[in-house]
Design a protein around this motif. Structure first.
Motif, PDB file in Angstrom:
ATOM      1  N   VAL A 231       0.856  -1.187   0.000  1.00 22.64           N
ATOM      2  CA  VAL A 231       0.000   0.000   0.000  1.00 22.64           C
ATOM      3  C   VAL A 231       0.893   1.238   0.000  1.00 22.64           C
ATOM      4  O   VAL A 231       1.235   1.775   1.059  1.00 22.64           O
ATOM      5  CB  VAL A 231      -0.935   0.012   1.223  1.00 22.64           C
ATOM      6  N   PRO A 232       1.308   1.736  -1.162  1.00 20.74           N
ATOM      7  CA  PRO A 232       2.067   2.995  -1.198  1.00 20.74           C
ATOM      8  C   PRO A 232       1.139   4.206  -1.321  1.00 20.74           C
ATOM      9  O   PRO A 232       0.202   4.203  -2.105  1.00 20.74           O
ATOM     10  CB  PRO A 232       2.931   2.838  -2.461  1.00 20.74           C
TER      11      PRO A 232
ATOM     12  N   GLN B  33       4.827   3.703   2.531  1.00 17.03           N
ATOM     13  CA  GLN B  33       4.520   2.389   1.968  1.00 17.03           C
ATOM     14  C   GLN B  33       4.319   1.391   3.093  1.00 17.03           C
ATOM     15  O   GLN B  33       5.211   1.117   3.889  1.00 17.03           O
ATOM     16  CB  GLN B  33       5.629   1.905   1.035  1.00 17.03           C
ATOM     17  N   LEU B  34       3.113   0.804   3.097  1.00 21.00           N
ATOM     18  CA  LEU B  34       2.755  -0.206   4.089  1.00 21.00           C
ATOM     19  C   LEU B  34       2.764  -1.568   3.401  1.00 21.00           C
ATOM     20  O   LEU B  34       2.058  -1.774   2.415  1.00 21.00           O
ATOM     21  CB  LEU B  34       1.369   0.096   4.663  1.00 21.00           C
ATOM     22  N   ASN B  35       3.572  -2.476   3.907  1.00 19.49           N
ATOM     23  CA  ASN B  35       3.628  -3.848   3.412  1.00 19.49           C
ATOM     24  C   ASN B  35       3.007  -4.775   4.448  1.00 19.49           C
ATOM     25  O   ASN B  35       3.388  -4.733   5.626  1.00 19.49           O
ATOM     26  CB  ASN B  35       5.075  -4.268   3.137  1.00 19.49           C
ATOM     27  N   VAL B  36       2.085  -5.601   4.020  1.00 20.71           N
ATOM     28  CA  VAL B  36       1.344  -6.473   4.927  1.00 20.71           C
ATOM     29  C   VAL B  36       1.376  -7.899   4.393  1.00 20.71           C
ATOM     30  O   VAL B  36       1.068  -8.132   3.217  1.00 20.71           O
ATOM     31  CB  VAL B  36      -0.124  -6.014   5.088  1.00 20.71           C
ATOM     32  N   LEU B  37       1.730  -8.839   5.247  1.00 16.61           N
ATOM     33  CA  LEU B  37       1.619 -10.262   4.939  1.00 16.61           C
ATOM     34  C   LEU B  37       0.796 -10.896   6.048  1.00 16.61           C
ATOM     35  O   LEU B  37       1.246 -11.016   7.191  1.00 16.61           O
ATOM     36  CB  LEU B  37       2.998 -10.923   4.852  1.00 16.61           C
ATOM     37  N   GLY B  38      -0.430 -11.261   5.728  1.00 14.58           N
ATOM     38  CA  GLY B  38      -1.346 -11.798   6.721  1.00 14.58           C
ATOM     39  C   GLY B  38      -1.720 -13.235   6.439  1.00 14.58           C
ATOM     40  O   GLY B  38      -1.864 -13.646   5.277  1.00 14.58           O
ATOM     41  N   ASN B  39      -1.867 -14.013   7.503  1.00 16.82           N
ATOM     42  CA  ASN B  39      -2.268 -15.415   7.401  1.00 16.82           C
ATOM     43  C   ASN B  39      -3.362 -15.699   8.417  1.00 16.82           C
ATOM     44  O   ASN B  39      -3.282 -15.265   9.565  1.00 16.82           O
ATOM     45  CB  ASN B  39      -1.084 -16.348   7.691  1.00 16.82           C
ATOM     46  N   ILE B  40      -4.360 -16.430   7.975  1.00 12.58           N
ATOM     47  CA  ILE B  40      -5.391 -16.960   8.872  1.00 12.58           C
ATOM     48  C   ILE B  40      -5.479 -18.456   8.623  1.00 12.58           C
ATOM     49  O   ILE B  40      -5.639 -18.891   7.479  1.00 12.58           O
ATOM     50  CB  ILE B  40      -6.767 -16.306   8.622  1.00 12.58           C
ATOM     51  N   GLN B  41      -5.332 -19.249   9.685  1.00 15.56           N
ATOM     52  CA  GLN B  41      -5.523 -20.695   9.595  1.00 15.56           C
ATOM     53  C   GLN B  41      -6.540 -21.123  10.651  1.00 15.56           C
ATOM     54  O   GLN B  41      -6.563 -20.573  11.755  1.00 15.56           O
ATOM     55  CB  GLN B  41      -4.211 -21.454   9.832  1.00 15.56           C
ATOM     56  N   PHE B  42      -7.373 -22.081  10.283  1.00 18.48           N
ATOM     57  CA  PHE B  42      -8.367 -22.566  11.247  1.00 18.48           C
ATOM     58  C   PHE B  42      -8.594 -24.056  11.041  1.00 18.48           C
ATOM     59  O   PHE B  42      -8.394 -24.608   9.954  1.00 18.48           O
ATOM     60  CB  PHE B  42      -9.693 -21.810  11.094  1.00 18.48           C
ATOM     61  N   GLY B  43      -8.999 -24.707  12.123  1.00 19.89           N
ATOM     62  CA  GLY B  43      -9.427 -26.100  12.091  1.00 19.89           C
ATOM     63  C   GLY B  43     -10.569 -26.291  13.070  1.00 19.89           C
ATOM     64  O   GLY B  43     -10.562 -25.716  14.163  1.00 19.89           O
ATOM     65  N   GLN B  44     -11.559 -27.089  12.679  1.00 25.23           N
ATOM     66  CA  GLN B  44     -12.769 -27.212  13.494  1.00 25.23           C
ATOM     67  C   GLN B  44     -13.353 -28.602  13.337  1.00 25.23           C
ATOM     68  O   GLN B  44     -13.373 -29.166  12.239  1.00 25.23           O
ATOM     69  CB  GLN B  44     -13.792 -26.152  13.089  1.00 25.23           C
ATOM     70  N   VAL B  45     -13.853 -29.161  14.430  1.00 22.41           N
ATOM     71  CA  VAL B  45     -14.557 -30.438  14.431  1.00 22.41           C
ATOM     72  C   VAL B  45     -15.887 -30.244  15.155  1.00 22.41           C
ATOM     73  O   VAL B  45     -15.916 -29.697  16.265  1.00 22.41           O
ATOM     74  CB  VAL B  45     -13.734 -31.540  15.116  1.00 22.41           C
ATOM     75  N   ASP B  46     -16.997 -30.687  14.523  1.00 20.96           N
ATOM     76  CA  ASP B  46     -18.334 -30.559  15.104  1.00 20.96           C
ATOM     77  C   ASP B  46     -19.019 -31.924  15.104  1.00 20.96           C
ATOM     78  O   ASP B  46     -18.860 -32.724  14.169  1.00 20.96           O
ATOM     79  CB  ASP B  46     -19.184 -29.563  14.308  1.00 20.96           C
ATOM     80  N   TYR B  47     -19.805 -32.150  16.142  1.00 24.63           N
ATOM     81  CA  TYR B  47     -20.543 -33.409  16.262  1.00 24.63           C
ATOM     82  C   TYR B  47     -21.969 -33.100  16.705  1.00 24.63           C
ATOM     83  O   TYR B  47     -22.195 -32.305  17.624  1.00 24.63           O
ATOM     84  CB  TYR B  47     -19.872 -34.331  17.274  1.00 24.63           C
ATOM     85  N   THR B  48     -22.933 -33.754  16.052  1.00 22.43           N
ATOM     86  CA  THR B  48     -24.353 -33.610  16.388  1.00 22.43           C
ATOM     87  C   THR B  48     -24.899 -34.958  16.820  1.00 22.43           C
ATOM     88  O   THR B  48     -24.741 -35.961  16.104  1.00 22.43           O
ATOM     89  CB  THR B  48     -25.148 -33.094  15.180  1.00 22.43           C
ATOM     90  N   HIS B  49     -25.529 -34.974  17.993  1.00 17.37           N
ATOM     91  CA  HIS B  49     -26.067 -36.213  18.547  1.00 17.37           C
ATOM     92  C   HIS B  49     -27.558 -36.020  18.845  1.00 17.37           C
ATOM     93  O   HIS B  49     -27.932 -35.244  19.730  1.00 17.37           O
ATOM     94  CB  HIS B  49     -25.334 -36.595  19.835  1.00 17.37           C
ATOM     95  N   PRO B  50     -28.439 -36.704  18.096  1.00 17.60           N
ATOM     96  CA  PRO B  50     -29.874 -36.574  18.374  1.00 17.60           C
ATOM     97  C   PRO B  50     -30.281 -37.410  19.579  1.00 17.60           C
ATOM     98  O   PRO B  50     -29.731 -38.493  19.820  1.00 17.60           O
ATOM     99  CB  PRO B  50     -30.510 -37.108  17.082  1.00 17.60           C
ATOM    100  N   PHE B  51     -31.256 -36.913  20.319  1.00 23.93           N
ATOM    101  CA  PHE B  51     -31.795 -37.665  21.443  1.00 23.93           C
ATOM    102  C   PHE B  51     -32.846 -38.657  20.958  1.00 23.93           C
ATOM    103  O   PHE B  51     -33.398 -38.519  19.852  1.00 23.93           O
ATOM    104  CB  PHE B  51     -32.386 -36.728  22.489  1.00 23.93           C
ATOM    105  N   ALA B  52     -33.141 -39.622  21.771  1.00 27.91           N
ATOM    106  CA  ALA B  52     -34.094 -40.662  21.399  1.00 27.91           C
ATOM    107  C   ALA B  52     -35.491 -40.077  21.210  1.00 27.91           C
ATOM    108  O   ALA B  52     -35.865 -39.083  21.837  1.00 27.91           O
ATOM    109  CB  ALA B  52     -34.112 -41.758  22.469  1.00 27.91           C
TER     110      ALA B  52
END
Length: 848
Positions: free
Chosen positions: A421-422, A444-463
């Motif tokens: 960004v100059p 001059q603005l120099n930017v190096l950005g990183n986003i990392q994610f990990g996710q685990v979801d579980y759904t359990h229905p009742f009787a």
């Protein structure tokens, strides 16, 4: 008797054969949809008058949001039917039987109430029976209302042609979009932005990533706006969640769309999206491009009291500018989805892209100290932003045939942003003026950005369908590294020969890690009551370093860590005979807003020769309590939604503008007034208000969507020792007219009152759009014409008033633009208009 018996057998056999044929016709669609979820619906059909069961009738289930096919069922000899493994949401049910008139019903399945019963639906005998092909048509609504959630069908919104995600949101209830593309909901700009439910790396009107006004609307199928998210969602985003759902095709064979839009005064947009489904794999590829130029003019006036020696003098400055902005975006997308054995699926997507933002503005600057003569100078600002982006993600899903509603999912992904960004600022002395020329500067603005994610979801229905439990864990990491290099020209004769200024340059690092876990439980209490409760915990770790910048004032340490808990709860009460017909819902959620790295890093970024923005390393997260009481009433095809809401935010993050007296003195007696914008945690804000939204067909050819909101905004500013209050309102109106079966017209408008800020207010604004769409070649193509801001009223104006500073700023971008768009549908599935199998599954709409 024998004749009647044979007739009855033949009639039943004919119904069964016809049902089998229709089910066979819809089987590919059912396979493509692959509906899985905790929801179910059961019911029965009886003949009006006699009360006899109606067997072998076809029950079609369509999504209310876009009329796309979900499932098909058939009544038994006893007239009963059942459909299971349905996702939660609002459905349109249509019963088809050649001997009876069509029957339609609308119902809603929620996490709190995933089951619906439609017992004793009465079928009216048809006056005549005519054998013909089965044709199911559905009219998509532009905005679909649900309690706590709105779904915007971008492909139905004619106002999205040639536009961006920010343009689409301008006509959404609860949402406001300012001139910088920043989105706020009910007075809060603390919004979480997702793409297909995953972190997007998108900045809300500021630095740190692509903005919503840089994402082409042609890439988006739907936008979900969630006003009060549950504990399942990230705790950030106290103002709400905006989820951009991209276009996808899941039909067999090769399908897709190709579109091109041309706008007035140098504006072009195009996209190509293709999918190929064969066997167990679905391959997708796409391109989106945008090259637009907008013209603008601006002006500002500032008056300040400055201590000059032993005296206090008044300094007045003005700045008027005209210029242009060029936005160029190009992105590719490639993905594959695989159907694995044992109810498993796996998909991968990767999307590289580049963005460029060019801005050039010429300025006329004036300054007057006390009663001295007015000094004039000319200025120029040039900005050249280049961004390279890489998005990638993967998803694994496992369902269990022996346990309906049980589901395990795992997601991972990331975003890489590399930006330069100059910014070049120049000033030239006006002929005959005593004001000396100021040296040209480059930042001059120099930017190096990183986003990392990990996710685990579980759904359990009742009787026995007695609710379900959801739980999950997630880790998200953000990393930003960059530099802020400042240099200046030593000679006016050589304005492009810049020399580095180490005292005003620095390097920085920023890292934020957030591990999180949640659990939610929903259960029906009685036939009419249901409840959902959840708890989320997040641990935030922030670290940052700054090197250099000896001439820049540094304070505080950028190192924070804190653990927080975020409860949520929802209570539903059904009043109607059918679920979702007449419903009352009360919800509560605790949320937070973490400051982003640009708000925390003390990087002085000049926006023009007389103002810059500076982060605050001592900035803390703000927390909010969000409450909603909503009522939804479905009357036929119409929906009326009313909501009372409250948001109380503590340690509120506020943007402040002050006079930088040191920079003003260092610039010289005739150089002008220098102001700085920064951020502070200031007191408490309270927004309390009501909203009403009506989605109603007035006639077969006219559909109306109207909404209004009114809330009281209060800023209890502990630092300044005063409270500020204001009444804020907005009105939105969208009319969709079907002039002919292939010609649609849309007229929309919005008006927003002035909004309160910590030091002043943003003035009222509004606009009106008009668009028409002509479908061509049996729905294989569409031609769309749109004029945005027809009356040319959209602009930004803001005021600041403190003890030592009074400021007025006005900015008018080119908003009245004519767009002409053409869309071609790839694949044979568009051969016959109106068939449900012809409807794009999440994409390919006319709006692109």
């Amino acid at each position: 008797m024998k004749t009647l018996f044979i007739s009855s057998i033949l009639n039943r056999f004919g119904r069964a054969l016809r049902g089998w044929a229709i089910a066979s016709l819809l089987l590919p669609l059912g396979a493509a949809a692959q509906t899985t979820g905790p929801g179910s619906v059961r019911g029965s059909l009886v003949e009006e008058g006699t009360g006899q069961p109606v067997p072998f009738s076809d029950v079609l289930l369509l999504r209310a949001a876009d009329s796309s096919f979900v499932a098909v069922a058939q009544t038994t000899e006893q007239g009963t039917f059942k459909a299971v493994s349905l996702p939660v949401g609002t459905y349109l049910m249509r019963v088809q039987d050649l001997n009876y008139k069509p029957l339609r019903r609308r119902f809603t399945l929620t996490e709190a109430a995933p089951s619906a019963e439609l017992i004793g639906l009465k079928m009216t005998a048809a006056s005549a029976t005519k054998l013909s092909e089965v044709v199911v048509t559905g009219e998509k609504a532009t905005v679909v209302e649900e309690l706590g959630k709105r779904v915007i069908n971008v492909e139905k919104d004619l106002g999205s042609v040639g536009g961006t995600a920010a343009n689409v949101l301008q006509n959404v209830p609860s949402v406001s979009v300012d001139v910088n593309g920043a989105v706020s909901m009910r007075g809060s700009s603390n919004i979480t932005i997702l793409i297909d439910g995953k972190p997007a790396g998108v900045g809300n009107g500021g630095a740190g990533g692509p903005r919503l006004d840089q994402i082409p609307a042609s890439r988006i199928a739907q936008i979900e706006v969630i006003t009060n998210p549950s504990a399942k969602y990230d705790a950030s985003g106290g103002g709400g969640v905006i989820n951009l759902i991209t276009k996808k095709e899941t039909k067999n064979g090769t399908n897709g769309t190709a579109a091109l839009s041309i706008g007035t005064r140098g504006k072009y947009s195009g996209n190509l999206n293709v999918s190929r489904k064969q066997g167990k794999a679905t391959w997708t590829a796409g391109y989106n491009g945008r090259d637009v130029t907008f013209w603008s003019n601006s002006r500002s006036e500032q008056t300040a009291l400055l201590d000059v020696g032993a005296n206090r003098e008044t300094v007045r400055t003005t700045q008027a500018g005209t210029g242009s902005e060029v936005h160029r975006n190009h992105s590719l997308r490639v993905g594959v989805a695989l159907d694995l054995p044992k109810e498993q699926s796996l998909n991968f997507n990767v999307s590289p892209g580049i963005e460029q933002h060019l801005e050039s503005e010429g300025q006329l600057l004036t300054q007057q100290t006390g009663n001295d003569a007015v000094q004039r100078a000319r200025g120029r600002q040039d900005l050249d932003v280049n961004v390279r982006i890489l998005n990638y993600d993967g998803n694994y899903r496992r369902t269990f045939a022996e346990h309906k509603g049980r589901e395990l999912t795992a997601n991972f992904g990331g975003v890489v942003i590399d930006a330069t960004v100059p910014v070049v600022q120049r000033q030239f002395a006006e002929a005959g003026s005593a004001q000396p020329a100021q040296p040209s500067t480059r930042q001059q603005l120099n930017v190096l950005g990183n986003i990392q994610f990990g996710q685990v979801d579980y759904t359990h229905p009742f009787a026995a369908g007695k609710g379900r439990m959801e739980m999950g864990i997630k880790v998200e990491r953000q990393d930003n590294r960059g530099s802020n290099k400042f240099s200046y020209a030593t000679s006016e004769a050589r304005p492009d020969d810049f020399h580095d200024s180490p005292d005003r340059s620095l390097d920085y690092t920023f890292e934020q890690v957030v591990p999180a876990a949640y659990v939610t439980v929903q259960r029906p209490l009685t036939e009419k009551w249901s409840v959902q409760a959840g708890l989320r915990t997040e641990y935030t770790i922030v670290n940052g370093t700054i090197q250099g910048g000896a001439g820049i004032k540094q304070s505080g340490s950028l190192a924070q860590d804190y653990l927080n808990f975020f409860p949520s709860a929802t209570v539903n009460r059904e009043f109607g005979k059918e679920p979702g017909q007449n419903r009352l819902q009360l919800s509560y959620a605790r949320r937070l807003n973490r400051p982003n790295f640009m708000q925390q890093m003390p990087l002085p970024i000049y926006q023009d020769p007389r103002s810059y923005r500076l982060g605050n390393s001592r900035l803390r997260a703000e927390f909010s309590h969000n409450m909603e009481l909503g009522h939804q009433l479905n009357l036929g095809q119409g929906t009326l939604t009313s909501t009372v809401f409250a948001r109380i935010t503590t340690d509120a993050i506020q943007r402040l503008r002050n006079v930088d007296t040191l920079a003003t003195r260092l610039a010289g007696p005739n150089a002008g007034l220098v102001t700085a914008e920064t951020y502070e945690n200031l007191g408490r804000t309270t927004n309390l208000g009501v909203e009403f939204s009506l989605n109603q067909p007035i006639a077969k050819w006219w559909r109306l969507n109207a909404s209004t909101s009114l809330y009281r905004a209060e800023i209890a500013n502990n630092s300044f020792g005063n409270n500020r209050q204001a009444l804020v309102g907005n009105v939105r109106l969208t009319n969709n007219f079907t002039i002919r079966p292939t010609l649609d017209v849309q007229v929309s408008g919005n008006l927003r009152s002035a909004q309160l800020t910590v030091q002043g207010r943003q003035l009222a604004q509004g606009q009106m759009d008009i668009a028409l769409r002509q479908r061509l070649f049996s729905d294989r193509a569409a031609l769309t014409l749109r004029v945005s801001d027809l009356l040319n009223t959209q602009r930004y104006a803001g005021e600041v008033e403190t003890d030592v500073l009074r400021s007025y700023r006005y900015n008018k971008d080119e908003t009245r633009v004519g767009w002409l768009g053409f869309t071609w549908y790839i694949g044979a599935s568009k051969a016959k208009p109106g068939r449900i199998e012809a409807a794009p599954q999440g994409g390919g709409g006319f709006g692109g």
